[in-house]
Design an enzyme around this catalytic site. Structure first.
Site, PDB file in Angstrom:
ATOM      1  N   GLU A 148       0.833  -1.192   0.000  1.00 34.86           N
ATOM      2  CA  GLU A 148       0.000   0.000   0.000  1.00 34.86           C
ATOM      3  C   GLU A 148       0.876   1.253   0.000  1.00 34.86           C
ATOM      4  OE1 GLU A 148      -3.098  -0.910   3.049  1.00 34.86           O
ATOM      5  OE2 GLU A 148      -3.080   1.256   3.252  1.00 34.86           O
ATOM      6  N   CYS A 198       3.351   8.471   1.319  1.00 35.26           N
ATOM      7  CA  CYS A 198       3.669   7.552   2.410  1.00 35.26           C
ATOM      8  C   CYS A 198       3.968   6.192   1.773  1.00 35.26           C
ATOM      9  CB  CYS A 198       2.465   7.461   3.352  1.00 35.26           C
ATOM     10  SG  CYS A 198       2.652   6.203   4.630  1.00 35.26           S
ATOM     11  N   CYS A 244       4.881  -7.162   8.306  1.00 30.23           N
ATOM     12  CA  CYS A 244       5.763  -6.622   9.352  1.00 30.23           C
ATOM     13  C   CYS A 244       5.850  -7.660  10.460  1.00 30.23           C
ATOM     14  CB  CYS A 244       5.164  -5.326   9.906  1.00 30.23           C
ATOM     15  SG  CYS A 244       6.176  -4.525  11.171  1.00 30.23           S
ATOM     16  N   CYS A 271       2.848  -4.852  16.658  1.00 27.32           N
ATOM     17  CA  CYS A 271       2.092  -3.831  17.408  1.00 27.32           C
ATOM     18  C   CYS A 271       0.617  -4.225  17.426  1.00 27.32           C
ATOM     19  CB  CYS A 271       2.268  -2.453  16.783  1.00 27.32           C
ATOM     20  SG  CYS A 271       3.968  -1.879  16.904  1.00 27.32           S
ATOM     21  N   CYS A 315      -2.127  -2.561  15.021  1.00 28.17           N
ATOM     22  CA  CYS A 315      -1.742  -2.310  13.628  1.00 28.17           C
ATOM     23  C   CYS A 315      -2.122  -3.475  12.716  1.00 28.17           C
ATOM     24  CB  CYS A 315      -0.241  -2.060  13.557  1.00 28.17           C
ATOM     25  SG  CYS A 315       0.366  -1.806  11.875  1.00 28.17           S
ATOM     26  N   GLY A 361       5.398  -2.108   7.445  1.00 29.21           N
ATOM     27  CA  GLY A 361       6.780  -2.533   7.664  1.00 29.21           C
ATOM     28  C   GLY A 361       7.523  -1.681   8.654  1.00 29.21           C
ATOM     29  N   GLU A 362       8.632  -2.236   9.141  1.00 28.16           N
ATOM     30  CA  GLU A 362       9.516  -1.495  10.038  1.00 28.16           C
ATOM     31  C   GLU A 362      10.784  -1.155   9.246  1.00 28.16           C
ATOM     32  OE1 GLU A 362       9.784   0.094  12.926  1.00 28.16           O
ATOM     33  OE2 GLU A 362      11.891   0.328  12.403  1.00 28.16           O
ATOM     34  N   SER A 389       9.842   6.567  10.113  1.00 29.22           N
ATOM     35  CA  SER A 389       9.164   6.268  11.374  1.00 29.22           C
ATOM     36  C   SER A 389       9.570   4.874  11.845  1.00 29.22           C
ATOM     37  CB  SER A 389       7.654   6.329  11.142  1.00 29.22           C
ATOM     38  OG  SER A 389       6.964   5.944  12.300  1.00 29.22           O
ATOM     39  N   SER A 407       7.798   5.899  17.145  1.00 29.75           N
ATOM     40  CA  SER A 407       6.485   5.490  17.619  1.00 29.75           C
ATOM     41  C   SER A 407       6.597   5.197  19.108  1.00 29.75           C
ATOM     42  CB  SER A 407       6.036   4.238  16.856  1.00 29.75           C
ATOM     43  OG  SER A 407       5.813   4.579  15.510  1.00 29.75           O
ATOM     44  N   LEU A 408       6.244   6.192  19.906  1.00 31.58           N
ATOM     45  CA  LEU A 408       6.408   6.062  21.360  1.00 31.58           C
ATOM     46  C   LEU A 408       5.143   5.445  21.964  1.00 31.58           C
ATOM     47  CD1 LEU A 408       8.269   6.644  23.749  1.00 31.58           C
ATOM     48  CD2 LEU A 408       7.404   8.987  23.795  1.00 31.58           C
ATOM     49  N   HIS A 409       4.011   6.067  21.705  1.00 33.24           N
ATOM     50  CA  HIS A 409       2.686   5.499  22.006  1.00 33.24           C
ATOM     51  C   HIS A 409       2.347   5.306  23.482  1.00 33.24           C
ATOM     52  CE1 HIS A 409       2.390   5.122  17.792  1.00 33.24           C
ATOM     53  NE2 HIS A 409       2.791   3.892  17.638  1.00 33.24           N
ATOM     54  N   ASN A 422      -6.817   4.290  14.643  1.00 29.33           N
ATOM     55  CA  ASN A 422      -7.762   3.825  13.643  1.00 29.33           C
ATOM     56  C   ASN A 422      -8.196   2.431  14.012  1.00 29.33           C
ATOM     57  OD1 ASN A 422      -8.452   5.075  11.082  1.00 29.33           O
ATOM     58  ND2 ASN A 422      -6.240   5.405  10.888  1.00 29.33           N
ATOM     59  N   CYS A 432      -3.845   2.637   7.290  1.00 30.67           N
ATOM     60  CA  CYS A 432      -2.789   1.886   7.988  1.00 30.67           C
ATOM     61  C   CYS A 432      -2.807   0.387   7.689  1.00 30.67           C
ATOM     62  CB  CYS A 432      -2.875   2.100   9.483  1.00 30.67           C
ATOM     63  SG  CYS A 432      -2.723   3.794   9.991  1.00 30.67           S
TER      64      CYS A 432
HETATM   65  N1  SAH Z   1       7.061   0.426  11.798  1.00 33.38           N
HETATM   66  C1  SAH Z   1       7.166   1.835  11.806  1.00 33.38           C
HETATM   67  C2  SAH Z   1       6.477   2.531  10.651  1.00 33.38           C
HETATM   68  C3  SAH Z   1       5.160   2.015  10.179  1.00 33.38           C
HETATM   69  S1  SAH Z   1       3.719   2.410  11.110  1.00 33.38           S
HETATM   70  C4  SAH Z   1       6.699   2.394  13.135  1.00 33.38           C
HETATM   71  O1  SAH Z   1       6.320   1.619  13.991  1.00 33.38           O
HETATM   72  O2  SAH Z   1       6.781   3.576  13.340  1.00 33.38           O
HETATM   73  C5  SAH Z   1       3.533   4.150  11.015  1.00 33.38           C
HETATM   74  C6  SAH Z   1       2.802   4.739  12.187  1.00 33.38           C
HETATM   75  O3  SAH Z   1       1.401   4.388  12.142  1.00 33.38           O
HETATM   76  C7  SAH Z   1       3.320   4.223  13.521  1.00 33.38           C
HETATM   77  O4  SAH Z   1       3.413   5.264  14.448  1.00 33.38           O
HETATM   78  C8  SAH Z   1       2.259   3.229  13.890  1.00 33.38           C
HETATM   79  O5  SAH Z   1       2.276   2.947  15.245  1.00 33.38           O
HETATM   80  C9  SAH Z   1       0.996   3.914  13.402  1.00 33.38           C
HETATM   81  N2  SAH Z   1      -0.166   3.042  13.279  1.00 33.38           N
HETATM   82  C10 SAH Z   1      -0.220   1.766  12.867  1.00 33.38           C
HETATM   83  N3  SAH Z   1      -1.470   1.283  12.933  1.00 33.38           N
HETATM   84  C11 SAH Z   1      -2.240   2.286  13.387  1.00 33.38           C
HETATM   85  C12 SAH Z   1      -3.639   2.406  13.659  1.00 33.38           C
HETATM   86  N4  SAH Z   1      -4.480   1.394  13.507  1.00 33.38           N
HETATM   87  N5  SAH Z   1      -4.064   3.601  14.112  1.00 33.38           N
HETATM   88  C13 SAH Z   1      -3.215   4.641  14.285  1.00 33.38           C
HETATM   89  N6  SAH Z   1      -1.892   4.583  14.039  1.00 33.38           N
HETATM   90  C14 SAH Z   1      -1.415   3.410  13.610  1.00 33.38           C
END
Ligand code: SAH
Length: 356
Positions: free
Chosen positions: A99, A112, A119, A123, A126, A166-167, A198, A221-223, A297, A340
């Protein structure tokens, strides 16, 4: 025939210097031919050697004996009527799909891109990680997501975020090759300052990236504001202490002087209350950074819920009260389905490709 194609090298994978070596070495041609070929591949985004009209037919045939050009075809494009966003499903040469997203902003067009098929970071909110990692993308496949979109839209792309599936730091060498090639003035020449990578926070790789001498923006991605909540949302966090991740980010800043971005996916009832905002502000105080709040999301395979809008803005206000710059991510292409990694999943399921 299939086998033969497999053996051929992907010419889009070669940097300018590597291509020059091939041209003057194994192809026994003058060096200026390398400049012509590189321009066809990376400025004019040629899909086939036959387009390279300033090369002789013999030379084009000679190259195509050893090399192929990566071609990426959009197999589905969703266009937003609201804001010009386009979401693409691209098919790769081995029939995997990824995508990519095109977004129109006041300051220019942004794309993007994905860095892997699937991946393996796991997470929990995701969609990209549900079936695990299929394979890494090559640098050429990262470049071609942008080339295919420029071809489709007829517009210039000025910003790139590596935030798709992906990472990126799990595919480190190809990522760095991609960054150098997309910012090469002999190619698309996108400024490194307009590139963002990211990561979920692979500490050693962040430190390596800091030492590459690049000028890209690092988004972490701290979260979560603490180790336990972070582990709950991101299994990869078990491998790294949150302080070590932030230490690597600080090192990145020291080496590059690029302001850090912290991404924070806001999840209802998990990390969205005021205390968590205060804790987060304390955790990152003193770092040159800004926080990007992303209302999560919801993914149908997961049980997480979007936060209330009011809570997200309150979270932002609390951060700002403590002197931390924060923005809430604007949702682009709200009228077109799939965010995403969800679009790819739906496409695979509809096509009956999915194993599960
Ligand atoms: N692997 C990398 C980059 C890909 S994800 C990373 O972890 O940063 C890009 C961003 O989208 C990350 O911050 C990820 O946590 C976020 N993301 C993934 N799924 C999501 C979702 N369902 N809702 C909101 N953000 C999401």
């Amino acid at each position: 025939m299939e086998k033969e194609t497999e053996r051929k090298r992907d010419i889009c994978e070669l940097s300018y210097d590597e291509l020059s070596e091939v041209v003057t070495g194994e192809l026994s041609e003058k060096r200026f031919r390398a400049a012509q070929i590189y321009e066809w591949l990376h400025k004019k985004k040629a899909k086939d050697f036959s387009e390279m009209s300033n090369l002789s037919k013999e030379l084009r045939e000679k190259i195509s004996e050893d090399f192929v050009i990566t071609v990426m075809e959009p197999v589905e494009v969703l266009r937003s009527e609201r804001d010009g966003t386009r979401k693409y499903i691209m098919r790769l040469h081995d029939n995997n799909v990824i995508e990519s997203v095109f977004m129109r902003y006041k300051h220019g067009n942004s794309v993007c891109i994905s860095s892997q098929v699937g991946c393996r970071m796991g997470c929990s909110f995701c969609a990209s990680t549900i079936d695990g990692l299929v394979r890494n993308l090559s640098a050429a496949e990262m470049l071609w997501q942008i080339y295919a979109i420029e071809r489709d839209t007829g517009e210039r792309v000025s910003n790139v975020v590596v935030m798709g599936s992906g990472e990126p730091l799990d595919n480190y060498d190809e990522l760095v090759r991609f960054i150098r090639m997309i910012s090469d003035e002999r190619g698309l020449n996108i400024s490194q300052r307009n590139l963002t990578v990211s990561t979920c926070g692979l500490v050693n790789r962040i430190r390596d990236l800091a030492d590459e001498g690049l000028q890209i923006t690092l988004a972490l991605s701290l979260h979560a504001p603490d180790q336990a909540t972070r582990e709950r949302l991101m299994p990869v966090a078990r491998a790294y202490e949150i302080q070590d991740v932030l230490g690597a980010c600080e090192y990145y800043y020291e080496r590059t002087k690029r302001r850090l971005t912290f991404e924070y996916a806001v999840v209802k009832g998990v990390n969205d209350n005021r205390e968590e905002a205060v804790k987060l502000a304390r955790l990152i105080k003193g770092l040159c950074c800004h926080v990007n709040l992303i209302p999560v999301n919801p993914v149908k395979e997961r049980s997480y819920e979007s936060p209330d809008k009011r809570d997200v803005y309150e979270f932002q206000a609390t951060l700002e009260h403590y002197g931390i710059n924060a923005t809430v991510r604007r949702e682009m292409g709200r009228d077109i389905d799939g965010a995403c990694g969800q679009l790819r999943r739906r496409y695979i399921e509809d096509a009956g490709i999915c194993a599960d």
